[in-house]
Design a protein around this motif. Structure first.
Motif, PDB file in Angstrom:
ATOM      1  N   ALA A   3       7.839  46.522  -6.320  1.00  0.00           N
ATOM      2  CA  ALA A   3       6.785  45.700  -6.048  1.00  0.00           C
ATOM      3  C   ALA A   3       5.466  46.154  -6.798  1.00  0.00           C
ATOM      4  N   LEU A   4       4.801  45.048  -7.049  1.00  0.00           N
ATOM      5  CA  LEU A   4       3.393  45.293  -7.623  1.00  0.00           C
ATOM      6  C   LEU A   4       2.293  44.698  -6.841  1.00  0.00           C
ATOM      7  N   ASP A   5       1.301  45.089  -6.702  1.00  0.00           N
ATOM      8  CA  ASP A   5       0.227  44.798  -5.823  1.00  0.00           C
ATOM      9  C   ASP A   5      -0.118  43.338  -6.368  1.00  0.00           C
ATOM     10  N   GLY A   6      -0.389  42.729  -5.531  1.00  0.00           N
ATOM     11  CA  GLY A   6      -0.389  40.931  -5.870  1.00  0.00           C
ATOM     12  C   GLY A   6       0.679  40.380  -6.053  1.00  0.00           C
ATOM     13  N   GLY A   7       2.033  40.982  -5.748  1.00  0.00           N
ATOM     14  CA  GLY A   7       3.234  40.357  -6.021  1.00  0.00           C
ATOM     15  C   GLY A   7       3.650  39.520  -7.058  1.00  0.00           C
ATOM     16  N   ILE A   8       4.671  39.007  -7.774  1.00  0.00           N
ATOM     17  CA  ILE A   8       5.200  38.131  -8.669  1.00  0.00           C
ATOM     18  C   ILE A   8       4.704  37.067  -8.288  1.00  0.00           C
ATOM     19  N   ALA A   9       4.023  36.200  -9.129  1.00  0.00           N
ATOM     20  CA  ALA A   9       3.288  34.977  -8.881  1.00  0.00           C
ATOM     21  C   ALA A   9       4.070  33.809  -9.252  1.00  0.00           C
ATOM     22  N   VAL A  10       5.402  33.658  -9.063  1.00  0.00           N
ATOM     23  CA  VAL A  10       5.958  32.283  -9.495  1.00  0.00           C
ATOM     24  C   VAL A  10       5.852  31.447  -7.999  1.00  0.00           C
ATOM     25  N   PRO A  11       5.808  30.228  -8.571  1.00  0.00           N
ATOM     26  CA  PRO A  11       5.678  29.220  -7.672  1.00  0.00           C
ATOM     27  C   PRO A  11       6.662  29.169  -6.463  1.00  0.00           C
ATOM     28  N   PRO A  12       6.495  28.977  -5.149  1.00  0.00           N
ATOM     29  CA  PRO A  12       7.503  28.905  -4.162  1.00  0.00           C
ATOM     30  C   PRO A  12       7.906  27.645  -4.245  1.00  0.00           C
ATOM     31  N   ALA A  31       8.585  48.583  -0.028  1.00  0.00           N
ATOM     32  CA  ALA A  31       7.971  48.583  -1.396  1.00  0.00           C
ATOM     33  C   ALA A  31       6.900  47.702  -1.338  1.00  0.00           C
ATOM     34  N   ASN A  32       6.867  46.497  -0.744  1.00  0.00           N
ATOM     35  CA  ASN A  32       5.789  45.544  -0.473  1.00  0.00           C
ATOM     36  C   ASN A  32       4.846  46.250   0.136  1.00  0.00           C
ATOM     37  N   ARG A  33       5.041  46.770   1.389  1.00  0.00           N
ATOM     38  CA  ARG A  33       4.169  47.323   2.091  1.00  0.00           C
ATOM     39  C   ARG A  33       2.968  48.523   1.695  1.00  0.00           C
ATOM     40  N   LEU A  34       3.982  49.388   0.699  1.00  0.00           N
ATOM     41  CA  LEU A  34       3.482  50.546   0.034  1.00  0.00           C
ATOM     42  C   LEU A  34       2.191  49.943  -0.662  1.00  0.00           C
ATOM     43  N   VAL A  35       2.465  48.912  -1.518  1.00  0.00           N
ATOM     44  CA  VAL A  35       1.125  48.631  -2.389  1.00  0.00           C
ATOM     45  C   VAL A  35       0.323  47.528  -1.839  1.00  0.00           C
ATOM     46  N   ARG A  44       2.041  51.223  10.014  1.00  0.00           N
ATOM     47  CA  ARG A  44       0.748  51.900  10.617  1.00  0.00           C
ATOM     48  C   ARG A  44       0.360  53.044   9.444  1.00  0.00           C
ATOM     49  N   LEU A  45       1.170  53.715   8.878  1.00  0.00           N
ATOM     50  CA  LEU A  45       0.958  54.722   7.855  1.00  0.00           C
ATOM     51  C   LEU A  45       0.109  53.840   6.631  1.00  0.00           C
ATOM     52  N   CYS A  46       0.698  52.763   6.096  1.00  0.00           N
ATOM     53  CA  CYS A  46       0.115  51.946   4.940  1.00  0.00           C
ATOM     54  C   CYS A  46      -1.201  51.405   5.404  1.00  0.00           C
ATOM     55  N   ASP A  47      -1.344  50.988   6.565  1.00  0.00           N
ATOM     56  CA  ASP A  47      -2.851  50.631   7.220  1.00  0.00           C
ATOM     57  C   ASP A  47      -3.806  51.427   7.326  1.00  0.00           C
ATOM     58  N   GLY A  51      10.046  55.031  -2.805  1.00  0.00           N
ATOM     59  CA  GLY A  51       8.997  55.348  -1.702  1.00  0.00           C
ATOM     60  C   GLY A  51       7.584  55.938  -1.926  1.00  0.00           C
ATOM     61  N   TRP A  52       7.304  55.962  -3.111  1.00  0.00           N
ATOM     62  CA  TRP A  52       5.954  56.324  -3.296  1.00  0.00           C
ATOM     63  C   TRP A  52       5.083  55.228  -3.920  1.00  0.00           C
ATOM     64  N   ARG A  53       3.863  54.991  -3.439  1.00  0.00           N
ATOM     65  CA  ARG A  53       2.800  54.270  -4.202  1.00  0.00           C
ATOM     66  C   ARG A  53       2.162  54.939  -5.176  1.00  0.00           C
ATOM     67  N   THR A  54       2.237  54.318  -6.400  1.00  0.00           N
ATOM     68  CA  THR A  54       1.933  54.919  -7.661  1.00  0.00           C
ATOM     69  C   THR A  54       0.956  54.067  -8.417  1.00  0.00           C
ATOM     70  N   ALA A  55      -0.195  54.611  -9.055  1.00  0.00           N
ATOM     71  CA  ALA A  55      -1.047  53.662  -9.903  1.00  0.00           C
ATOM     72  C   ALA A  55      -0.491  53.546 -11.328  1.00  0.00           C
ATOM     73  N   PHE A  56      -0.754  52.494 -12.048  1.00  0.00           N
ATOM     74  CA  PHE A  56      -0.408  52.512 -13.227  1.00  0.00           C
ATOM     75  C   PHE A  56      -1.666  51.752 -14.094  1.00  0.00           C
ATOM     76  N   ARG A  57      -1.626  51.930 -15.475  1.00  0.00           N
ATOM     77  CA  ARG A  57      -2.644  51.138 -16.298  1.00  0.00           C
ATOM     78  C   ARG A  57      -2.122  50.374 -17.120  1.00  0.00           C
ATOM     79  N   ALA A  58      -2.541  49.451 -17.605  1.00  0.00           N
ATOM     80  CA  ALA A  58      -2.456  48.337 -18.719  1.00  0.00           C
ATOM     81  C   ALA A  58      -1.875  48.910 -19.693  1.00  0.00           C
TER      82      ALA A  58
END
Length: 309
Positions: free
Chosen positions: A115-124, A41-45, A304-307, A90-97
């Protein structure tokens, strides 16, 4: 840039690939129960494989997306809808606000990963954003998400075209390498271990899966010193019903070690349904290495496919 939780479901947590290098301090690994699904999921986005995402256990669940971006689901097939449009695993999908993503009860599997592009931004913490439910830290306040929670998202990535990949479907046959105390099982108990179905009981959780089946007893009871344990280890408590340690497993234990689940099959365990049956398949080191190579080849094709897209 936030993600709003409309319906959290029974147990939705922030997870990445886990917390490594702190086990000597008694800190569990945590992380995704199905690391394969989270990685895909992460690699797809366009995220790194270990970016923080949501592990959604037994939906229904719902989320409002408060910025434009891309999402991907993997793991359990939860008949997801983005507003009224189906979103396939298994699909990359665009969304709007302002759009809403809803997941229904899974048709198969136990856990979905969002998974969302940029990830969940909680502190590690200690190198990971994963939620450790037992210790109460990581993720969002060390707890499962609640209705109304808002999670920060990382910076959006450049948009990409729609893309889908093949996702393997989990099975019930779990390969296991015999452990140090396995030779102490009588022959009849060994046959029961491999030839009998094992039911995943409702008392199972992220720490360990408690199984129900034919009782297994050692030739002779013996006290064992405490020893290091890891996710995938199969322990045998005095009641004769095995426990498979999972992502939130403690750092040490004292029960006999019947075997170790082949690392390449841990993702399948993460998708096992409560009440479902598992079958252990005796394996060896060479089999385990081949299984890991096959898994890495699959992930290499995804990379490779995602790249390229």
């Amino acid at each position: 840039m936030m993600l709003e939780v409309i319906k959290a479901g029974p147990q939705t947590t922030v997870q990445d690939l886990g917390r490594f290098g702190a086990r000597h301090l008694g800190v569990c690994r945590a992380g995704a129960m199905d690391a394969l699904a989270l990685t895909v999921a992460n690699r797809l986005v366009g995220n790194p494989a270990d970016a923080a995402a949501l592990e959604i256990t037994l939906p229904p669940a719902g989320f409002r997306l408060l910025r434009d971006g891309m999402l991907a689901l993997a793991g359990a097939d939860c008949q997801a809808l983005l507003d009224d449009t189906p979103v396939w695993p298994g699909w990359r999908t665009a969304f709007r606000a302002g759009q809403t993503l809803r997941l229904q009860a899974p048709r198969f599997g136990m856990r979905a990963y969002l998974a969302l592009d940029g990830g969940i931004a909680v502190p590690p913490l200690l190198g990971s954003a994963s939620t450790d439910l037992m210790a109460g830290f990581g993720g969002l306040g060390g707890r499962a998400l609640r209705d109304g929670d808002r999670l920060p998202l990382g910076e959006p990535l450049p948009p990409r075209r729609r893309l889908g990949v093949w996702l393997p479907r989990p099975g019930s046959q779990i390969r296991v390498c015999p452990g140090p105390e396995y030779p102490r099982l009588p022959k009849a108990a060994r046959e029961r271990m491999w030839n009998s179905p094992w039911q995943l009981t409702p008392s199972s959780n992220r720490m360990g899966y408690r199984l129900a089946g034919p009782g297994l007893q050692m030739d002779a009871a013996a006290d064992m010193p405490s020893h290091a344990v890891l996710p995938g280890l199969i322990q045998l408590p005095p009641d004769g019903q095995p426990i498979v340690l999972m992502a939130d497993a403690q750092a040490t234990g004292g029960y006999p070690r019947l075997g170790m689940v082949v690392a390449a099959d841990l993702w399948q365990l993460g998708q096992a349904r409560l009440g479902g049956q598992l079958h252990f398949v005796e394996s060896g080191r060479d089999d385990a290495r081949q299984a890991e190579l096959q898994l890495q080849r699959y992930l290499g094709r995804i990379e490779r496919l995602c790249d390229e897209n």
